[in-house]
Enzyme design. Structure first.
Site, PDB file in Angstrom:
ATOM      1  N   GLY A 131     -16.147   2.650   3.368  1.00 28.13           N
ATOM      2  CA  GLY A 131     -14.869   3.359   3.264  1.00 28.13           C
ATOM      3  C   GLY A 131     -14.050   2.993   2.045  1.00 28.13           C
ATOM      4  CD  GLN A 132     -14.727  -0.637  -2.955  1.00 28.31           C
ATOM      5  OE1 GLN A 132     -15.870  -0.955  -2.623  1.00 28.31           O
ATOM      6  NE2 GLN A 132     -14.100  -1.182  -3.971  1.00 28.31           N
ATOM      7  CG  ASP A 169      -2.063   0.991   1.099  1.00 31.97           C
ATOM      8  OD1 ASP A 169      -3.211   0.543   0.951  1.00 31.97           O
ATOM      9  OD2 ASP A 169      -1.812   2.222   1.131  1.00 31.97           O
ATOM     10  CB  ILE A 170       0.760   4.293  -2.121  1.00 33.66           C
ATOM     11  CG1 ILE A 170       1.821   5.240  -2.664  1.00 33.66           C
ATOM     12  CG2 ILE A 170      -0.528   5.039  -1.785  1.00 33.66           C
ATOM     13  CD1 ILE A 170       1.468   5.838  -4.020  1.00 33.66           C
ATOM     14  CG  HIS A 216      -8.674  -2.811  -2.410  1.00 37.17           C
ATOM     15  ND1 HIS A 216      -9.593  -2.154  -3.198  1.00 37.17           N
ATOM     16  CD2 HIS A 216      -8.608  -2.097  -1.253  1.00 37.17           C
ATOM     17  CE1 HIS A 216     -10.045  -1.088  -2.549  1.00 37.17           C
ATOM     18  NE2 HIS A 216      -9.480  -1.041  -1.372  1.00 37.17           N
ATOM     19  CG  LEU A 217      -9.048  -9.514   0.230  1.00 34.20           C
ATOM     20  CD1 LEU A 217      -9.471  -9.398  -1.224  1.00 34.20           C
ATOM     21  CD2 LEU A 217      -8.785 -10.971   0.582  1.00 34.20           C
ATOM     22  CG  HIS A 218      -6.867  -2.818   3.104  1.00 30.64           C
ATOM     23  ND1 HIS A 218      -6.105  -1.700   2.874  1.00 30.64           N
ATOM     24  CD2 HIS A 218      -8.096  -2.543   2.605  1.00 30.64           C
ATOM     25  CE1 HIS A 218      -6.844  -0.778   2.260  1.00 30.64           C
ATOM     26  NE2 HIS A 218      -8.057  -1.264   2.086  1.00 30.64           N
TER      27      HIS A 218
HETATM   28  P1  5GP Z   1      -9.739   1.546   0.456  1.00 29.48           P
HETATM   29  O1  5GP Z   1      -9.689   2.965   0.946  1.00 29.48           O
HETATM   30  O2  5GP Z   1     -10.538   1.440  -0.836  1.00 29.48           O
HETATM   31  O3  5GP Z   1     -10.121   0.521   1.481  1.00 29.48           O
HETATM   32  O4  5GP Z   1      -8.229   1.170   0.099  1.00 29.48           O
HETATM   33  C1  5GP Z   1      -7.548   1.732  -0.978  1.00 29.48           C
HETATM   34  C2  5GP Z   1      -6.089   1.671  -0.648  1.00 29.48           C
HETATM   35  O5  5GP Z   1      -5.354   1.865  -1.823  1.00 29.48           O
HETATM   36  C3  5GP Z   1      -5.627   2.743   0.343  1.00 29.48           C
HETATM   37  O6  5GP Z   1      -5.069   2.122   1.495  1.00 29.48           O
HETATM   38  C4  5GP Z   1      -4.599   3.549  -0.442  1.00 29.48           C
HETATM   39  O7  5GP Z   1      -3.495   3.959   0.339  1.00 29.48           O
HETATM   40  C5  5GP Z   1      -4.184   2.583  -1.533  1.00 29.48           C
HETATM   41  N1  5GP Z   1      -3.789   3.206  -2.769  1.00 29.48           N
HETATM   42  C6  5GP Z   1      -4.467   4.165  -3.478  1.00 29.48           C
HETATM   43  N2  5GP Z   1      -3.803   4.497  -4.592  1.00 29.48           N
HETATM   44  C7  5GP Z   1      -2.687   3.721  -4.617  1.00 29.48           C
HETATM   45  C8  5GP Z   1      -1.606   3.610  -5.546  1.00 29.48           C
HETATM   46  O8  5GP Z   1      -1.536   4.279  -6.590  1.00 29.48           O
HETATM   47  N3  5GP Z   1      -0.634   2.707  -5.233  1.00 29.48           N
HETATM   48  C9  5GP Z   1      -0.665   1.947  -4.108  1.00 29.48           C
HETATM   49  N4  5GP Z   1       0.333   1.105  -3.902  1.00 29.48           N
HETATM   50  N5  5GP Z   1      -1.685   2.026  -3.218  1.00 29.48           N
HETATM   51  C10 5GP Z   1      -2.676   2.905  -3.479  1.00 29.48           C
END
Ligand code: 5GP
Ligand code: ZN
Length: 112
Positions: free
Chosen positions: A91-92, A29-30, A98-100
């Site tokens: 919170g998506q 994750d970034i 995606h699975l964290h």
């Molecule tokens: P969500 O908020 O949908 O549960 O998770 C999305 C995740 O994607 C976030 O934790 C965010 O930091 C990560 N993310 C968003 N854009 C990028 C990217 O361009 N590269 C990477 N590696 N992670 C990303």
């Protein structure tokens, strides 16, 4: 398709890849929320868990097994958390399933 995770799978957006097979891709994750924070995604575009179809059962299983394998490989023997943010109230923020995989610190309940 204008999807950042499809672009990461295709390599047109760079990522720190940790695993890839024919159906699954995993990368750091970034903006990590734990010492280990890996995203595990299907290569196929599925917008969210709510959009998964019966024919996606196989890849959904592969995603979970990949998380467990990566947790072992990354030394998370003491435990970890798996999160699937789904839809606006879930919170998506990226509309590609995606699975964290989060680990390396104590997790708390309830999550935010
Ligand atoms: P969500 O908020 O949908 O549960 O998770 C999305 C995740 O994607 C976030 O934790 C965010 O930091 C990560 N993310 C968003 N854009 C990028 C990217 O361009 N590269 C990477 N590696 N992670 C990303
Ligand atoms: Zn996508």
């Amino acid at each position: 398709m204008d999807c950042i995770f499809c672009k990461i799978v295709a390599g047109s957006i760079p990522s720190k890849k940790v695993f890839e097979d024919d159906q699954v891709f995993a990368f750091h994750d970034i903006d990590p929320k734990a010492p280990k924070h890996i995203l595990v995604i299907p290569k196929k575009h599925i917008a969210s868990l709510a959009d998964a179809k019966p024919e996606d059962a196989g890849v959904l299983g592969r995603l979970l097994l990949t998380v467990a394998d990566l947790a072992r490989e990354h030394g998370l023997g003491k435990g970890y958390r798996v999160v699937i943010s789904t839809g606006p109230e879930g919170g998506q923020t990226v509309d590609h399933l995606h699975l964290h995989l989060l680990g390396g610190r104590q997790m708390h309940w309830p999550p935010g």
